[in-house]
Write a protein that holds these residues in place. Structure first.
Motif, PDB file in Angstrom:
ATOM      1  N   ASP A   1      -1.150  -3.319  -2.104  1.00 45.12           N
ATOM      2  CA  ASP A   1      -1.668  -2.077  -2.969  1.00 45.12           C
ATOM      3  C   ASP A   1      -2.957  -2.982  -3.932  1.00 45.12           C
ATOM      4  O   ASP A   1      -2.256  -3.600  -4.872  1.00 45.12           O
TER       5      ASP A   1
ATOM      6  N   LEU B   1       0.791  -1.131  -0.008  1.00 47.54           N
ATOM      7  CA  LEU B   1      -0.189  -0.040  -0.138  1.00 47.54           C
ATOM      8  C   LEU B   1       0.805   1.324  -0.054  1.00 47.54           C
ATOM      9  O   LEU B   1       1.838   1.386   0.853  1.00 47.54           O
ATOM     10  N   SER B   2       0.666   2.169  -0.980  1.00 43.07           N
ATOM     11  CA  SER B   2       1.462   3.323  -1.017  1.00 43.07           C
ATOM     12  C   SER B   2       0.761   4.420  -1.820  1.00 43.07           C
ATOM     13  O   SER B   2       0.172   4.324  -2.871  1.00 43.07           O
TER      14      SER B   2
END
Ligand code: ISL
Length: 471
Positions: A60, A43-44
């Motif tokens: 993600d 996740l970013s």
């Protein structure tokens, strides 16, 4: 400790999803890599190409889910390939919940980051100050990279424990190891002003003894393959490399990549391509450091064929015929991929580093036209385009293609005792890019002639005078 391995690096964003990667593994497997290193897909907010992680235990959704991940693991295992994750430990994304809690002085998290009442004169790798003010906390936080990437405080045992937990979480998910990002700048020997002109503060955080002790705690004895990426390669001495070698199976020296590249800082500038210096540096690292991982290019560099102005087969011979035990192939290198045509508009560049370089050039008086042409030449965006899979198909059945050449040279690297064990004897190095050397093992001697100028064919000749490889 593994003695030799081939690593293949994938930048997931340019493949698409984890499913897309799994579907390509059978093709990539023909290169017989021992490991596939996946750049981050956690996740970013994607400020720095995924190297700004908002949750180390979340995939993600753009890449898929844990079902896709375990499918990828099983496809890789079927092809005898281990998956390495890219662990970005020096910093998180500013959107990580740890930072949210730290800026609100939650007792458990208040010291998860490096906070100070006043800034120091340190500069970031991406240019500009390395301390930024946070109005919520009312203090300054350290970020050696982008201001969206606050540095974690590894003097805090709780932070170390978090990463012990994260590594075991992923080992349980079936990963075979980790490439550890910016591995050698985790702690600060003193929080005081720095005096190093290129990057003030650098020698106050560059590979301190506390950092080495923490890296050993985190990665030694972890039942998997570990590959360190130290920053500031031009300052990586053999002594410091051996410190890293105590904590990891292998390590990069980005200094062997920077020879024709640029500093990430206000002093950004392209360096003249110096074959002689590069070859000598490579001989030193491949002969003196058995755990040195030799990469010609990566997700952080322009394409090697463009940068070193060479044909892909000569580059492959440099990488696989020097005594290198951990060669790392970057996706598309096996096709001889060149820099793509990049835009003249800086707004078309998505990576934080391209924008940092562009503004660094403008701030030093370059015109917009000069600045963008330098960025085009040096930008990481050169390396992050999708591969040409039609070309992959075509090359795999063309025996004169760069890809078929990689299949051949990897067979030699894996099986030929002279290439595996042979002592190197340098015969000739010149500034035009000629590099002649021998590999000798049990009185069998191979002759290697590399010619980066393209005036003559690069060749590998065995003791009977037979040409084993030719560009
Ligand atoms: O250190 C450098 C110059 O010698 C650069 O090569 C580079 O910034 C450094 O090696 C760290 O790179 C890694 O961490 C960065 C990220 O932007 C890069 O993509 C990653 O490879 C911050 O996470």
């Amino acid at each position: 400790m593994q003695k030799r391995a081939i690593i293949y690096q994938i930048y997931p964003k340019s493949f698409g999803s984890l499913q897309d990667i799994a579907a390509k593994i059978p093709k990539i497997a023909k290169l017989k890599p021992d490991y596939i290193w996946l750049s981050p897909f956690f996740l970013s907010p994607w400020q720095d190409g995924g190297y700004d992680v908002a949750d180390y235990k979340k995939i993600d959704s753009a890449f898929g889910d844990f079902r896709d991940f375990s499918h990828l693991i099983s496809v890789a295992k079927k092809h005898h390939i281990g998956i390495l994750l890219d662990l970005v430990i020096n910093h998180t994304s500013i959107t990580h919940e740890w930072f949210e809690k730290s800026r609100h002085r939650d007792p458990k998290y208040a010291d998860y980051y490096v906070w100070r009442p006043r800034p120091l004169n340190w500069r970031s790798f991406f240019g500009g100050p390395a301390f930024d003010y946070d109005a919520v906390r009312g203090e300054y936080y350290l970020h050696l990279f982008d201001k969206s990437q606050p540095d974690l405080n590894f003097a805090n045992e709780k932070v170390i424990k978090e990463f012990k937990d994260i590594t075991s979480f992923w080992v349980k998910k079936g990963v075979s190891g980790f490439r550890v990002d910016s591995a050698n700048v985790l702690t600060e020997s003193a929080l005081s002003n720095g005096f190093f002109p290129i990057l003030p503060g650098f020698f106050l955080y560059y590979q301190t003894k506390d950092t080495i002790a923490i890296l050993k705690k985190l990665f030694r004895g972890v039942a998997c393959f570990t590959l360190a990426e130290p920053v500031g390669g031009n300052f990586l001495s053999h002594r410091k490399a051996r410190e890293l070698a105590q904590a990891f199976d292998a390590f990069f020296n980005v200094g062997t990549l920077d020879v024709a590249d640029t500093w990430f800082s206000d002093k950004t500038r392209p360096l003249p391509l110096n074959y002689k210096k590069w070859f000598k540096k490579l001989v030193s690292w491949t002969t003196r450091e058995p755990q040195f991982s030799f990469a010609l290019e990566s997700h952080d560099t322009p394409r090697a064929t463009s940068r070193f102005k060479s044909d892909p087969k000569t580059l492959a011979m440099l990488q696989f015929l020097l005594p290198s035990n951990f060669p790392c192939i970057y996706q598309g290198q096996e096709l001889g991929t060149k820099n793509p045509k990049l835009s003249n508009d800086i707004n078309d560049y998505y990576g934080v580093q391209s924008h940092a370089m562009y503004h660094a050039f403008l701030s030093r008086g370059k015109s917009k036209k000069q600045a963008i042409s330098l960025v085009k030449r040096l930008s990481r965006d050169n390396a992050r385009r999708p591969l040409d899979w039609n070309l992959y198909e075509k090359f795999s059945s063309d025996q004169n293609s760069p890809l078929s050449f990689y299949y051949q040279i990897i067979e030699l690297w894996k099986n030929d005792p002279v290439i595996i064990n042979g002592k190197i004897k340098v015969k000739k190095i010149n500034k035009k890019g000629v590099f002649d050397f021998e590999r000798r093992h049990e009185n069998i001697s191979y002759k290697i002639h590399l010619d980066f100028s393209g005036q003559t064919k690069s060749t590998l000749i065995d003791e009977k005078g037979q040409i084993l490889l030719s560009s």
